[in-house]
Design a protein around this motif. Sequence first.
Motif, PDB file in Angstrom:
ATOM      1  N   ASN A   1      80.604   8.236  41.983  1.00  0.00           N
ATOM      2  CA  ASN A   1      81.408   8.835  40.917  1.00  0.00           C
ATOM      3  C   ASN A   1      82.530   7.894  40.491  1.00  0.00           C
ATOM      4  OD1 ASN A   1      83.684   9.244  42.670  1.00  0.00           O
ATOM      5  ND2 ASN A   1      82.744  11.100  43.454  1.00  0.00           N
ATOM      6  N   LYS A   2      83.250   8.319  39.460  1.00  0.00           N
ATOM      7  CA  LYS A   2      84.272   7.438  38.877  1.00  0.00           C
ATOM      8  C   LYS A   2      85.401   7.118  39.850  1.00  0.00           C
ATOM      9  CE  LYS A   2      86.937  11.079  36.696  1.00  0.00           C
ATOM     10  NZ  LYS A   2      87.514  11.638  35.509  1.00  0.00           N
ATOM     11  N   ASP A   3      85.738   8.047  40.739  1.00  0.00           N
ATOM     12  CA  ASP A   3      86.811   7.762  41.701  1.00  0.00           C
ATOM     13  C   ASP A   3      86.389   6.675  42.687  1.00  0.00           C
ATOM     14  OD1 ASP A   3      88.986   9.569  40.992  1.00  0.00           O
ATOM     15  OD2 ASP A   3      87.574  11.165  41.470  1.00  0.00           O
ATOM     16  N   GLN A   4      85.135   6.685  43.081  1.00  0.00           N
ATOM     17  CA  GLN A   4      84.650   5.638  43.975  1.00  0.00           C
ATOM     18  C   GLN A   4      84.686   4.278  43.278  1.00  0.00           C
ATOM     19  OE1 GLN A   4      80.953   7.752  44.676  1.00  0.00           O
ATOM     20  NE2 GLN A   4      81.373   7.804  46.872  1.00  0.00           N
ATOM     21  N   VAL A   5      84.229   4.239  42.034  1.00  0.00           N
ATOM     22  CA  VAL A   5      84.207   2.986  41.277  1.00  0.00           C
ATOM     23  C   VAL A   5      85.623   2.472  41.046  1.00  0.00           C
ATOM     24  CG1 VAL A   5      83.585   1.939  39.057  1.00  0.00           C
ATOM     25  CG2 VAL A   5      82.004   3.523  40.181  1.00  0.00           C
ATOM     26  N   LYS A   6      86.522   3.361  40.608  1.00  0.00           N
ATOM     27  CA  LYS A   6      87.905   2.941  40.365  1.00  0.00           C
ATOM     28  C   LYS A   6      88.585   2.496  41.656  1.00  0.00           C
ATOM     29  CE  LYS A   6      88.919   5.661  36.238  1.00  0.00           C
ATOM     30  NZ  LYS A   6      89.749   6.747  35.678  1.00  0.00           N
ATOM     31  N   GLY A   7      88.275   3.178  42.741  1.00  0.00           N
ATOM     32  CA  GLY A   7      88.861   2.808  44.032  1.00  0.00           C
ATOM     33  C   GLY A   7      88.452   1.414  44.465  1.00  0.00           C
ATOM     34  N   VAL A   8      87.179   1.112  44.334  1.00  0.00           N
ATOM     35  CA  VAL A   8      86.697  -0.224  44.700  1.00  0.00           C
ATOM     36  C   VAL A   8      87.310  -1.270  43.759  1.00  0.00           C
ATOM     37  CG1 VAL A   8      84.663  -1.716  44.809  1.00  0.00           C
ATOM     38  CG2 VAL A   8      84.572   0.581  45.782  1.00  0.00           C
ATOM     39  N   GLY A   9      87.395  -0.954  42.491  1.00  0.00           N
ATOM     40  CA  GLY A   9      88.009  -1.875  41.526  1.00  0.00           C
ATOM     41  C   GLY A   9      89.459  -2.155  41.871  1.00  0.00           C
ATOM     42  N   GLU A  10      90.166  -1.138  42.268  1.00  0.00           N
ATOM     43  CA  GLU A  10      91.577  -1.300  42.632  1.00  0.00           C
ATOM     44  C   GLU A  10      91.707  -2.148  43.898  1.00  0.00           C
ATOM     45  OE1 GLU A  10      95.376  -0.759  41.315  1.00  0.00           O
ATOM     46  OE2 GLU A  10      93.561  -0.103  40.307  1.00  0.00           O
ATOM     47  N   GLN A  11      90.783  -1.955  44.832  1.00  0.00           N
ATOM     48  CA  GLN A  11      90.801  -2.773  46.045  1.00  0.00           C
ATOM     49  C   GLN A  11      90.582  -4.249  45.708  1.00  0.00           C
ATOM     50  OE1 GLN A  11      87.970  -1.277  48.904  1.00  0.00           O
ATOM     51  NE2 GLN A  11      88.969   0.707  49.040  1.00  0.00           N
ATOM     52  N   ILE A  12      89.670  -4.513  44.798  1.00  0.00           N
ATOM     53  CA  ILE A  12      89.393  -5.898  44.401  1.00  0.00           C
ATOM     54  C   ILE A  12      90.607  -6.514  43.712  1.00  0.00           C
ATOM     55  CG2 ILE A  12      87.996  -7.336  42.853  1.00  0.00           C
ATOM     56  CD1 ILE A  12      85.653  -5.350  43.486  1.00  0.00           C
ATOM     57  N   LYS A  13      91.208  -5.767  42.767  1.00  0.00           N
ATOM     58  CA  LYS A  13      92.410  -6.276  42.091  1.00  0.00           C
ATOM     59  C   LYS A  13      93.521  -6.539  43.099  1.00  0.00           C
ATOM     60  CE  LYS A  13      93.220  -3.118  39.017  1.00  0.00           C
ATOM     61  NZ  LYS A  13      93.632  -2.284  37.870  1.00  0.00           N
ATOM     62  N   GLY A  14      93.643  -5.650  44.070  1.00  0.00           N
ATOM     63  CA  GLY A  14      94.665  -5.817  45.098  1.00  0.00           C
ATOM     64  C   GLY A  14      94.438  -7.063  45.936  1.00  0.00           C
ATOM     65  N   LYS A  15      93.178  -7.307  46.285  1.00  0.00           N
ATOM     66  CA  LYS A  15      92.863  -8.500  47.080  1.00  0.00           C
ATOM     67  C   LYS A  15      93.191  -9.768  46.294  1.00  0.00           C
ATOM     68  CE  LYS A  15      91.354 -10.303  50.843  1.00  0.00           C
ATOM     69  NZ  LYS A  15      92.181 -10.202  52.038  1.00  0.00           N
ATOM     70  N   VAL A  16      92.886  -9.749  44.994  1.00  0.00           N
ATOM     71  CA  VAL A  16      93.206 -10.904  44.144  1.00  0.00           C
ATOM     72  C   VAL A  16      94.715 -11.118  44.112  1.00  0.00           C
ATOM     73  CG1 VAL A  16      93.187 -11.770  41.772  1.00  0.00           C
ATOM     74  CG2 VAL A  16      91.117 -10.761  42.743  1.00  0.00           C
ATOM     75  N   ASN A  17      95.471 -10.054  43.877  1.00  0.00           N
ATOM     76  CA  ASN A  17      96.933 -10.174  43.834  1.00  0.00           C
ATOM     77  C   ASN A  17      97.495 -10.652  45.170  1.00  0.00           C
ATOM     78  OD1 ASN A  17      97.679  -9.567  41.174  1.00  0.00           O
ATOM     79  ND2 ASN A  17      97.447  -7.387  41.527  1.00  0.00           N
ATOM     80  N   GLU A  18      96.951 -10.131  46.263  1.00  0.00           N
ATOM     81  CA  GLU A  18      97.413 -10.548  47.581  1.00  0.00           C
ATOM     82  C   GLU A  18      97.147 -12.046  47.791  1.00  0.00           C
ATOM     83  OE1 GLU A  18      96.645  -9.554  52.297  1.00  0.00           O
ATOM     84  OE2 GLU A  18      95.162  -8.935  50.811  1.00  0.00           O
ATOM     85  N   THR A  19      95.965 -12.493  47.432  1.00  0.00           N
ATOM     86  CA  THR A  19      95.599 -13.901  47.593  1.00  0.00           C
ATOM     87  C   THR A  19      96.468 -14.806  46.732  1.00  0.00           C
ATOM     88  OG1 THR A  19      93.327 -13.247  48.107  1.00  0.00           O
ATOM     89  CG2 THR A  19      93.670 -15.528  47.459  1.00  0.00           C
ATOM     90  N   VAL A  20      96.683 -14.394  45.481  1.00  0.00           N
ATOM     91  CA  VAL A  20      97.549 -15.177  44.585  1.00  0.00           C
ATOM     92  C   VAL A  20      98.973 -15.213  45.141  1.00  0.00           C
ATOM     93  CG1 VAL A  20      98.606 -15.228  42.284  1.00  0.00           C
ATOM     94  CG2 VAL A  20      96.154 -14.803  42.520  1.00  0.00           C
ATOM     95  N   GLY A  21      99.434 -14.080  45.648  1.00  0.00           N
ATOM     96  CA  GLY A  21     100.775 -14.028  46.234  1.00  0.00           C
ATOM     97  C   GLY A  21     100.934 -14.965  47.417  1.00  0.00           C
ATOM     98  N   LYS A  22      99.908 -14.998  48.276  1.00  0.00           N
ATOM     99  CA  LYS A  22      99.962 -15.906  49.422  1.00  0.00           C
ATOM    100  C   LYS A  22      99.919 -17.356  48.960  1.00  0.00           C
ATOM    101  CE  LYS A  22      97.970 -12.916  52.949  1.00  0.00           C
ATOM    102  NZ  LYS A  22      96.827 -12.628  53.821  1.00  0.00           N
ATOM    103  N   ALA A  23      99.041 -17.655  48.007  1.00  0.00           N
ATOM    104  CA  ALA A  23      98.867 -19.033  47.532  1.00  0.00           C
ATOM    105  C   ALA A  23     100.116 -19.564  46.833  1.00  0.00           C
ATOM    106  CB  ALA A  23      97.672 -19.125  46.592  1.00  0.00           C
TER     107      ALA A  23
END
Length: 63
Positions: free
Chosen positions: A2-24
């Motif tokens: 469902n849409k909540d599962q898709v949005k949740g995974v998308g948010e996790q991916i965006k978060g991982k990108v932001n975390e990686t950029v923040g560390k870098a």
Amino acid sequence: MNKDQVKGVGEQIKGKVNETVGKATNNPGKELKGDLQQAAGKVQKAYGDAKEAAKDNAKHKAP
């Protein structure tokens, strides 16, 4: 799925990108934002998972 599962995974991916950029870039604020996005994504996905489980459970119990 469902849409909540898709949005949740998308948010996790965006978060991982932001975390990686923040560390870098040595940007603790960006890193924290990423951590928070990932946590919010996990919660949203878990909510979506629960909705799916309830829907499936209702299907199997219907006469």
